[in-house]
Design a protein around this motif. Structure first.
Motif, PDB file in Angstrom:
ATOM      1  N   ARG A  55       0.815  -1.218   0.000  1.00  0.00           N
ATOM      2  CA  ARG A  55       0.000   0.000   0.000  1.00  0.00           C
ATOM      3  C   ARG A  55       0.849   1.269   0.000  1.00  0.00           C
ATOM      4  N   SER A  56       2.015   1.244   0.685  1.00  0.00           N
ATOM      5  CA  SER A  56       2.845   2.446   0.743  1.00  0.00           C
ATOM      6  C   SER A  56       3.367   2.843  -0.631  1.00  0.00           C
ATOM      7  N   VAL A  57       3.417   1.897  -1.559  1.00  0.00           N
ATOM      8  CA  VAL A  57       3.785   2.199  -2.949  1.00  0.00           C
ATOM      9  C   VAL A  57       2.536   2.284  -3.831  1.00  0.00           C
ATOM     10  N   GLY A  58       1.598   1.365  -3.625  1.00  0.00           N
ATOM     11  CA  GLY A  58       0.429   1.283  -4.495  1.00  0.00           C
ATOM     12  C   GLY A  58      -0.508   2.470  -4.386  1.00  0.00           C
ATOM     13  N   ILE A  59      -0.728   2.972  -3.173  1.00  0.00           N
ATOM     14  CA  ILE A  59      -1.645   4.102  -3.008  1.00  0.00           C
ATOM     15  C   ILE A  59      -1.124   5.352  -3.713  1.00  0.00           C
ATOM     16  N   PRO A  60       0.139   5.770  -3.457  1.00  0.00           N
ATOM     17  CA  PRO A  60       0.617   6.950  -4.194  1.00  0.00           C
ATOM     18  C   PRO A  60       0.761   6.713  -5.692  1.00  0.00           C
ATOM     19  N   LEU A  61       1.032   5.455  -6.113  1.00  0.00           N
ATOM     20  CA  LEU A  61       1.085   5.160  -7.540  1.00  0.00           C
ATOM     21  C   LEU A  61      -0.275   5.404  -8.172  1.00  0.00           C
ATOM     22  N   LEU A  62      -1.319   4.884  -7.537  1.00  0.00           N
ATOM     23  CA  LEU A  62      -2.689   5.108  -8.009  1.00  0.00           C
ATOM     24  C   LEU A  62      -3.009   6.598  -8.075  1.00  0.00           C
ATOM     25  N   ILE A  63      -2.724   7.302  -6.995  1.00  0.00           N
ATOM     26  CA  ILE A  63      -3.126   8.701  -6.901  1.00  0.00           C
ATOM     27  C   ILE A  63      -2.276   9.590  -7.794  1.00  0.00           C
ATOM     28  N   SER A  64      -1.006   9.230  -7.979  1.00  0.00           N
ATOM     29  CA  SER A  64      -0.159  10.048  -8.858  1.00  0.00           C
ATOM     30  C   SER A  64      -0.620   9.953 -10.310  1.00  0.00           C
ATOM     31  N   ILE A  65      -1.006   8.749 -10.752  1.00  0.00           N
ATOM     32  CA  ILE A  65      -1.546   8.610 -12.113  1.00  0.00           C
ATOM     33  C   ILE A  65      -2.848   9.387 -12.236  1.00  0.00           C
ATOM     34  N   ALA A  66      -3.708   9.256 -11.223  1.00  0.00           N
ATOM     35  CA  ALA A  66      -4.990   9.967 -11.242  1.00  0.00           C
ATOM     36  C   ALA A  66      -4.771  11.479 -11.257  1.00  0.00           C
ATOM     37  N   ASN A  67      -3.806  11.947 -10.467  1.00  0.00           N
ATOM     38  CA  ASN A  67      -3.597  13.388 -10.355  1.00  0.00           C
ATOM     39  C   ASN A  67      -2.953  13.999 -11.591  1.00  0.00           C
ATOM     40  N   ALA A  68      -2.408  13.157 -12.461  1.00  0.00           N
ATOM     41  CA  ALA A  68      -1.924  13.689 -13.735  1.00  0.00           C
ATOM     42  C   ALA A  68      -3.056  14.306 -14.538  1.00  0.00           C
ATOM     43  N   SER A  69      -4.289  13.959 -14.173  1.00  0.00           N
ATOM     44  CA  SER A  69      -5.459  14.535 -14.848  1.00  0.00           C
ATOM     45  C   SER A  69      -5.570  16.031 -14.608  1.00  0.00           C
ATOM     46  N   GLY A  70      -4.865  16.528 -13.589  1.00  0.00           N
ATOM     47  CA  GLY A  70      -4.873  17.959 -13.356  1.00  0.00           C
ATOM     48  C   GLY A  70      -4.328  18.756 -14.524  1.00  0.00           C
ATOM     49  N   ILE A  71      -3.462  18.125 -15.315  1.00  0.00           N
ATOM     50  CA  ILE A  71      -2.873  18.831 -16.463  1.00  0.00           C
ATOM     51  C   ILE A  71      -3.933  19.110 -17.531  1.00  0.00           C
ATOM     52  N   PRO A  72      -4.664  18.090 -18.029  1.00  0.00           N
ATOM     53  CA  PRO A  72      -5.718  18.414 -18.998  1.00  0.00           C
ATOM     54  C   PRO A  72      -6.902  19.169 -18.389  1.00  0.00           C
ATOM     55  N   SER A  73      -7.227  18.894 -17.116  1.00  0.00           N
ATOM     56  CA  SER A  73      -8.392  19.553 -16.518  1.00  0.00           C
ATOM     57  C   SER A  73      -8.207  21.061 -16.427  1.00  0.00           C
ATOM     58  N   SER A  74      -6.962  21.500 -16.335  1.00  0.00           N
ATOM     59  CA  SER A  74      -6.695  22.936 -16.261  1.00  0.00           C
ATOM     60  C   SER A  74      -6.823  23.623 -17.611  1.00  0.00           C
ATOM     61  N   GLN A  75      -6.899  22.845 -18.688  1.00  0.00           N
ATOM     62  CA  GLN A  75      -6.917  23.426 -20.026  1.00  0.00           C
ATOM     63  C   GLN A  75      -8.288  23.364 -20.700  1.00  0.00           C
ATOM     64  N   ILE A  76      -9.269  22.709 -20.080  1.00  0.00           N
ATOM     65  CA  ILE A  76     -10.536  22.482 -20.787  1.00  0.00           C
ATOM     66  C   ILE A  76     -11.514  23.638 -20.636  1.00  0.00           C
ATOM     67  N   TYR A  77     -11.156  24.629 -19.828  1.00  0.00           N
ATOM     68  CA  TYR A  77     -12.034  25.797 -19.679  1.00  0.00           C
ATOM     69  C   TYR A  77     -11.299  27.084 -20.061  1.00  0.00           C
ATOM     70  N   PRO A  78     -10.836  27.209 -21.312  1.00  0.00           N
ATOM     71  CA  PRO A  78     -10.154  28.444 -21.717  1.00  0.00           C
ATOM     72  C   PRO A  78     -11.131  29.627 -21.747  1.00  0.00           C
ATOM     73  N   LYS A  79     -10.586  30.808 -21.545  1.00  0.00           N
ATOM     74  CA  LYS A  79     -11.424  32.009 -21.457  1.00  0.00           C
ATOM     75  C   LYS A  79     -12.211  32.263 -22.740  1.00  0.00           C
TER      76      LYS A  79
END
Length: 472
Positions: free
Chosen positions: A402-426
């Motif tokens: 779990r000490s490796v698997g949990i952050p591995l899961l969440i780090s892949i999931a959190n990469a979604s922050g990159i596209p999510s920041s671009q889908i609402y352009p002004k």
């Protein structure tokens, strides 16, 4: 651990009052350790009383400091830094590269040096960066503070999820993980309230209101961070609020749950088990997709509400009831999940209101319907991630995995922050149809992902009857 050592450890446990122990079988973790249920309940209640409120406060403050850029946007952040084009979206995006990169090291640091010290260092670090954001003047300075903020905040959620997994049984974890996501939702309500108050304050001491938003929230964070150094527990066995008898109980729980908790000694085979576990990757795809609407929602909700036809001041206070409703609905779903012990079925239900909400936002320009749609979205985006993180945590075989698997899961999931920041352009204002349509599609894929996990879990349990059974 050798058989001789295992027997010695078991014999020693006979001296602990209120516990009976059978000699172990030939396999590790097969001992039958019976713990006084009154003592066990009392120890767990202390973690609920002293640890969980601190975790909730940590998450609330972290997300205030992370998403206040969205509140600042509606009252002058872009103009103050003279941002053009998609530069605001780029600053939102640049939080995530370092956020993803540093998640696993932070969790391994908690395993090594304890939750209190590691998380206090992280919190003080991001608090200083938040305060510094109130004094930046250029886009380049904005890039620097966002990258640093991502680095210091990156370990928070996976560290807390890991700590929960070391304290609570599998059946107890959904409600506690829900506390973390509930705090995230509440941070949106508090963020809107604080932003509303600061916006009405206007310019003080020659600083624009949006600058005071970062400065005030950063100062609050640094005070809490210093307090956490002494108030958070080191780990499940050495928490300051447990007496000697309760520490023995927590130690016995680890030995009793050896098949789930694992041996104390780390071996690289556990990291390999995490990196080769297919459930992690299916869940990561689902959470990556679900987190695009989640991160888009938490960062851009005030922007979306302005697009519905409301003023910037109204946008900050109208977001408050949306987040309060999200928190209440999340509590209900988490309670049902633990009560029924059915992670998969409920995880397949919660994306439905999100799909309906984004469909309304895409299909109509009615202001009232659009605002109602945000309530539907809020009802589903937080429970989905809560259930998936709990489900995966339940199904990783010991603490080291779990000490490796949990952050591995969440780090892949959190990469979604990159596209999510671009889908609402002004340029897509006021209705932001593209962003809402992308969020709709991503949530549909997230629904498919939990269906796949459910199939994998059922098939694996059918093949390994009598061994470590996965939670469904």
């Amino acid at each position: 651990m050798t058989m001789e050592h295992s027997k010695e450890a078991t014999m020693d446990l006979d001296t602990v009052p209120g516990n009976t122990v059978d000699l172990p079988d030939s396999t590790m973790g097969a001992s039958s350790i019976v713990i006084d249920p009154v003592l066990e309940k009392r120890a767990i209640a202390k973690f609920d009383k002293f640890m969980m409120p601190q975790m909730a406060l940590l998450m609330l403050i972290a997300y205030l400091d992370r998403t206040n850029i969205g509140n600042a946007r509606v009252f002058g952040f872009e103009e103050g830094l003279k941002l053009v084009g998609t530069q605001f979206n780029d600053l939102s995006t640049l939080f995530y590269p370092t956020y993803v990169l540093f998640e696993i090291p932070w969790v391994m640091a908690v395993k090594r040096w304890g939750a209190n010290a590691v998380l206090a260092v992280a919190m003080i670090g991001w608090s200083v960066i938040t305060i510094g954001t109130g004094f930046i003047h250029t886009y380049q300075q904005g890039i620097a503070v966002r990258l640093l903020l991502g680095m210091f905040e990156s370990g928070l959620f996976p560290c807390l999820a890991f700590l929960i997994s070391t304290v609570y049984s599998r059946a107890q974890q959904a409600k506690r993980i829900a506390v973390l996501y509930g705090a995230i939702a509440l941070s949106g309500a508090f963020g809107g309230l604080i932003a509303y108050g600061i916006q009405t304050m206007g310019e003080k001491a020659g600083l624009a209101a949006w600058r005071w938003l970062f400065i005030i929230e950063g100062c609050i964070s640094i005070v809490v961070g210093l307090a956490l150094w002494v108030t958070l527990p080191f780990d499940s066995e050495r928490a300051w609020f447990l007496n000697a008898e309760e520490r023995n109980v927590m130690s016995l729980r680890i030995k009793r749950d050896a098949a789930y908790k694992g041996d104390q000694k780390f071996e690289w085979k556990y990291a390999k088990m995490a990196f080769t576990e297919p459930i992690i990757y299916i869940a990561a795809i689902g959470m990556f997709c679900s987190s695009i609407p989640l991160f888009g929602f938490t960062t851009f909700l005030p922007t979306l509400i302005v697009g519905f036809g409301y003023s910037s001041l109204q946008a900050n206070y109208l977001s408050i009831p949306v987040y309060v409703f999200a928190t209440l609905f999340l509590c209900l779903i988490a309670w049902l999940s633990d009560k029924l012990n059915k992670r998969g079925i409920i995880a397949m239900i919660v994306p439905i209101p999100v799909l309906i909400g984004y469909a309304i936002a895409v299909g109509t320009g009615n202001h009232g319907a659009d605002l109602f749609a945000m309530f539907l979205v809020a009802a589903g985006v937080y429970p989905y991630n809560t259930l998936v993180v709990t489900w995966v945590t339940n199904n990783l075989q010991n603490d080291h995995v779990r000490s490796v698997g949990i952050p591995l899961l969440i780090s892949i999931a959190n990469a979604s922050g990159i596209p999510s920041s671009q889908i609402y352009p002004k340029k897509d204002s006021p209705r932001y149809i593209m962003g809402n349509a992308v969020s709709l599609a991503m949530e549909a894929i997230a629904l498919i992902a939990v269906g796949l996990i459910y199939i994998v879990v059922r098939r694996r349990n059918a093949k390994q009857a009598g061994d470590f059974q996965l939670a469904v």
